[in-house]
Design an enzyme around this catalytic site. Sequence first.
Site, PDB file in Angstrom:
ATOM      1  N   GLY A   1     -46.802   0.555 -19.968  1.00 39.82           N
ATOM      2  CA  GLY A   1     -47.129   1.752 -20.594  1.00 39.82           C
ATOM      3  C   GLY A   1     -47.242   0.483 -22.217  1.00 39.82           C
ATOM      4  N   CYS A   2     -46.669   0.929 -23.479  1.00 38.84           N
ATOM      5  CA  CYS A   2     -46.976   0.492 -24.477  1.00 38.84           C
ATOM      6  C   CYS A   2     -46.386  -1.007 -24.489  1.00 38.84           C
ATOM      7  CB  CYS A   2     -46.057   1.548 -25.504  1.00 38.84           C
ATOM      8  SG  CYS A   2     -46.312   0.676 -26.750  1.00 38.84           S
ATOM      9  N   PHE A   3     -47.179  -1.921 -25.191  1.00 40.84           N
ATOM     10  CA  PHE A   3     -47.020  -3.241 -24.638  1.00 40.84           C
ATOM     11  C   PHE A   3     -45.822  -3.772 -25.740  1.00 40.84           C
ATOM     12  CE2 PHE A   3     -51.798  -3.893 -26.054  1.00 40.84           C
ATOM     13  CZ  PHE A   3     -51.047  -3.339 -28.129  1.00 40.84           C
TER      14      PHE A   3
END
Length: 161
Positions: free
Chosen positions: A9-11
């Site tokens: 997902g969002c890093f």
Amino acid sequence: MKTIYLAGGCFWGMQRFIDQFAGVKETEVGYANGPEYAPTYKEVCNDSGHAETVRVVYDEKEISLSRLLDFYFMVIDPLSINRQGHDVGVQYRTGVYYTQEDQLPEIQNIFHQQEEKVGKKLAVELLPLANFYPAEEYHQKYLDKNPGGYCHIPSRYFHLT
């Protein structure tokens, strides 16, 4: 030292989460396993085909790959396709990308354990790393620079050590 690439997902959150563990020596956020060019964040958000990914350099004498992957699976939905939390799109797909063939049996073992746990085939990619392009500097350690920044990982997971 060994290296593994984790798309979860969002890093921003994945980097902050992984950074907290002893044995993790270095992390860098970037874009992996997409077309063979270094994209901008805007291109990634417009479906370039790259996954937001964290490059993790770890000392296997201090933390095993299995332990790292146990932590990774703690904070992702392994059945979700192209989505984690409120983030939706191909760049938010989950994946474990390896660079050394000797890592594969250990990774496969953890995947098997996770499939037994959830009772289904995982939607997490398990592939060799095709490419990795570091993200722009403002994305590196983003949640350290912006403590109130958005993260799909619940805050209780940032204090495990």
